[in-house]
Write a protein that holds these residues in place. Structure first.
Motif, PDB file in Angstrom:
ATOM      1  N   VAL A 183       0.902  -1.067   0.204  1.00 22.01           N
ATOM      2  CA  VAL A 183       0.073   0.026   0.037  1.00 22.01           C
ATOM      3  C   VAL A 183       0.943   1.195   0.044  1.00 22.01           C
ATOM      4  CG1 VAL A 183      -1.836   1.322   1.247  1.00 22.01           C
ATOM      5  CG2 VAL A 183      -1.875  -0.915   1.222  1.00 22.01           C
ATOM      6  N   GLN A 184       0.760   2.055  -0.871  1.00 24.13           N
ATOM      7  CA  GLN A 184       1.287   3.364  -0.838  1.00 24.13           C
ATOM      8  C   GLN A 184       0.601   4.462  -0.173  1.00 24.13           C
ATOM      9  OE1 GLN A 184       2.678   4.558  -4.730  1.00 24.13           O
ATOM     10  NE2 GLN A 184       2.960   6.681  -4.247  1.00 24.13           N
TER      11      GLN A 184
ATOM     12  N   LYS B 272      -0.243  -5.531   5.733  1.00 25.47           N
ATOM     13  CA  LYS B 272       0.101  -4.690   4.495  1.00 25.47           C
ATOM     14  C   LYS B 272       1.563  -4.291   4.806  1.00 25.47           C
ATOM     15  CE  LYS B 272      -4.055  -5.003   2.648  1.00 25.47           C
ATOM     16  NZ  LYS B 272      -4.319  -5.909   1.720  1.00 25.47           N
ATOM     17  N   VAL B 273       2.215  -4.053   3.575  1.00 28.98           N
ATOM     18  CA  VAL B 273       3.543  -3.553   3.545  1.00 28.98           C
ATOM     19  C   VAL B 273       3.391  -1.828   3.073  1.00 28.98           C
ATOM     20  CG1 VAL B 273       5.801  -3.626   2.178  1.00 28.98           C
ATOM     21  CG2 VAL B 273       4.652  -5.748   2.809  1.00 28.98           C
ATOM     22  N   VAL B 274       3.783  -1.119   4.043  1.00 33.00           N
ATOM     23  CA  VAL B 274       3.409   0.434   3.636  1.00 33.00           C
ATOM     24  C   VAL B 274       4.780   1.014   2.901  1.00 33.00           C
ATOM     25  CG1 VAL B 274       2.560   2.639   4.780  1.00 33.00           C
ATOM     26  CG2 VAL B 274       1.676   0.295   5.506  1.00 33.00           C
ATOM     27  N   VAL B 275       4.194   1.719   2.011  1.00 27.54           N
ATOM     28  CA  VAL B 275       5.341   2.455   1.192  1.00 27.54           C
ATOM     29  C   VAL B 275       4.842   3.921   1.482  1.00 27.54           C
ATOM     30  CG1 VAL B 275       6.350   3.347  -0.834  1.00 27.54           C
ATOM     31  CG2 VAL B 275       5.976   0.757  -0.483  1.00 27.54           C
ATOM     32  N   GLU B 276       5.537   4.782   2.156  1.00 30.81           N
ATOM     33  CA  GLU B 276       5.111   6.224   2.384  1.00 30.81           C
ATOM     34  C   GLU B 276       5.221   7.216   1.291  1.00 30.81           C
ATOM     35  OE1 GLU B 276       5.315   7.873   6.394  1.00 30.81           O
ATOM     36  OE2 GLU B 276       5.652   5.876   7.256  1.00 30.81           O
TER      37      GLU B 276
ATOM     38  N   ASP C 119       0.019  -2.207  -4.916  1.00 28.90           N
ATOM     39  CA  ASP C 119      -1.096  -2.836  -5.414  1.00 28.90           C
ATOM     40  C   ASP C 119      -2.374  -2.002  -4.956  1.00 28.90           C
ATOM     41  OD1 ASP C 119       0.104  -5.362  -5.773  1.00 28.90           O
ATOM     42  OD2 ASP C 119       0.584  -5.307  -3.736  1.00 28.90           O
ATOM     43  N   PHE C 120      -2.097  -0.757  -3.950  1.00 31.98           N
ATOM     44  CA  PHE C 120      -3.100   0.033  -3.733  1.00 31.98           C
ATOM     45  C   PHE C 120      -2.772   1.331  -3.219  1.00 31.98           C
ATOM     46  CE2 PHE C 120      -6.480   1.253  -0.537  1.00 31.98           C
ATOM     47  CZ  PHE C 120      -7.671   1.126  -1.199  1.00 31.98           C
TER      48      PHE C 120
ATOM     49  N   VAL D 237      -4.420   1.626 -10.646  1.00 29.96           N
ATOM     50  CA  VAL D 237      -4.146   1.053  -9.380  1.00 29.96           C
ATOM     51  C   VAL D 237      -5.161   1.756  -8.504  1.00 29.96           C
ATOM     52  CG1 VAL D 237      -2.642   1.181  -7.504  1.00 29.96           C
ATOM     53  CG2 VAL D 237      -1.696   1.307  -9.658  1.00 29.96           C
ATOM     54  N   PRO D 238      -6.089   0.685  -7.829  1.00 35.25           N
ATOM     55  CA  PRO D 238      -7.194   1.313  -7.250  1.00 35.25           C
ATOM     56  C   PRO D 238      -6.933   2.199  -5.813  1.00 35.25           C
ATOM     57  CG  PRO D 238      -6.647  -0.938  -6.705  1.00 35.25           C
ATOM     58  CD  PRO D 238      -5.658  -0.263  -7.749  1.00 35.25           C
TER      59      PRO D 238
END
Length: 388
Positions: free
Chosen positions: A34-35, A61-65, A91-92, A134-135
């Motif tokens: 998740v971004q 979730k793996v979080v990308v800031e 992915d999101f 990308v949703p």
């Protein structure tokens, strides 16, 4: 109701004090990475960041800031966000913030898997996405734009001195939006009132068009009256939950396409305001408030019956013994009193606009054709001069 139209809105809304918990229902539907998109860091000060991060982690979730989204997202920031998404195979996209974060997330969503430059493709040629999207999901912390339930994405290009919005279709709309009115309580007053006027003007842009007896206009009048009433409470007590919740809900319905059905629409105030914003980077709602009254007074003779109706039905002007023109003028005067009561910017000079800028701003103003008067360049310039 005139013409043929369709109506679809795929965004699912969760509203109320406990609405953030709905992330537990939505996050499992999407991929692992998740971004997380947010602005200048206020969500870290008010605790919303920690709440969201905990729910993201609880859902594995793996979080990308991706922080630092500015109030008027730039094309440079858009390209940076696209690069982050590509490098991390996200992915999101989860936008936590106001309309700028939501707009930005949608612009990123249509650009990640597109080989072309997004500015040229979407904002100059106005093409539609022909690649994987990308949703997007939204957690709203500021109200005004309605971006949480529409396909709009406004981006600014300072080099070209252009601020342009692209309204994408259903596939780009947020999959869900979380609206907790309490998340808006810590907003500075300037941002709150700018958002309130953005809501009101969104309704006006759709209302001031057409001559038929249209159900959408009755809905618009009710929404406008609700915004006026709740705004007067909110400026006295920003933590009045009922007022802030009504403002938040009105913002969503003002621009989720409902009140535009069966109508032509205007949008010239937004085109004028966005052109000003491209030069000044001023707060969006304040650019609208600075140009609104000069614009409406200019077009009033061409849509006099609607301006009379606005005066009577929204501002409760007594029409007895008055000409249509007198009624319409009184209605706009009532609107001006309310705008000043809120503390809105009433002229362009306060936003840093000089007379020398006006020709450039006029040249950067897109002309819309749905209102009561299709303006030419000289008329745009005249309205801008009257807005100084």
């Amino acid at each position: 109701m005139l013409g043929n139209f369709s109506y679809s809105n795929p965004t699912k809304l969760y509203f109320g004090e406990e609405s953030l918990c709905s992330l537990n229902e939505e996050l499992p539907k999407y991929g692992k990475t998740v971004q997380l998109i947010y602005g200048g860091g206020s969500i870290k000060k008010n605790g919303i960041y920690n709440q969201v991060m905990r729910l993201l982690k609880d859902n594995g979730k793996v979080v990308v800031e991706d922080g630092g989204v500015m109030p008027n997202p730039t094309v440079e920031k858009l390209r940076e966000g696209v690069q982050i998404a590509r490098e991390n195979h996200v992915d999101f996209l989860l936008a936590v913030g106001g309309g700028s974060c939501c707009d930005y997330a949608k612009a990123v969503s249509v650009s990640v898997h597109c080989d072309e430059d997004p500015w040229e493709k979407y904002y100059i040629r106005f093409e539609e996405p022909d690649c994987e999207i990308v949703p997007v999901g939204c957690v709203l912390t500021m109200v005004g734009t309605g971006s949480e339930m529409n396909g709009g994405a406004v981006i600014t290009n300072h080099d070209q001195k252009l601020k342009i919005g692209h309204v994408f279709g259903d596939a780009v709309m947020p999959k869900f939006a979380i609206l907790n009115p309490k998340f808006t309580f810590t907003l500075p007053k300037l941002q709150m009132v700018a958002g309130i006027y953005d809501i009101f003007n969104h309704i006006c842009e759709q209302y001031f068009s057409g001559e038929d007896d249209n159900t959408s206009d009755y809905i618009s009048e009710a929404l406008m009256k609700s915004v006026i009433h709740s705004s007067r409470i909110a400026i006295q007590n920003p933590e009045d939950y009922e007022a802030r919740s009504n403002i938040m809900w009105a913002a969503t319905w003002a621009l989720n396409t409902l009140v535009s059905r069966g109508k032509s629409t205007d949008w010239m105030v937004h085109m004028l305001g966005q052109a000003v914003g491209a030069y000044t980077d001023a707060t969006h709602g304040m650019t609208l408030s600075a140009v609104s009254l000069p614009y409406y007074r200019y077009i009033m003779p061409y849509g006099l019956s609607k301006f009379c109706r606005f005066a009577v039905n929204v501002w409760e002007v007594d029409p007895a013994g008055k000409s249509d023109e007198q009624i319409a003028i009184e209605g706009l005067s009532c609107m001006e009193v309310w705008m000043k009561e809120l503390g809105l910017t009433m002229n362009l000079h306060e936003l840093g606009v000089s007379e020398e800028m006006l020709k450039g701003i006029a040249s950067g103003t897109l002309i819309m054709k749905g209102g009561y008067k299709v303006l030419n360049h000289d008329e745009v310039l005249e309205i801008l001069k009257n807005s100084l």
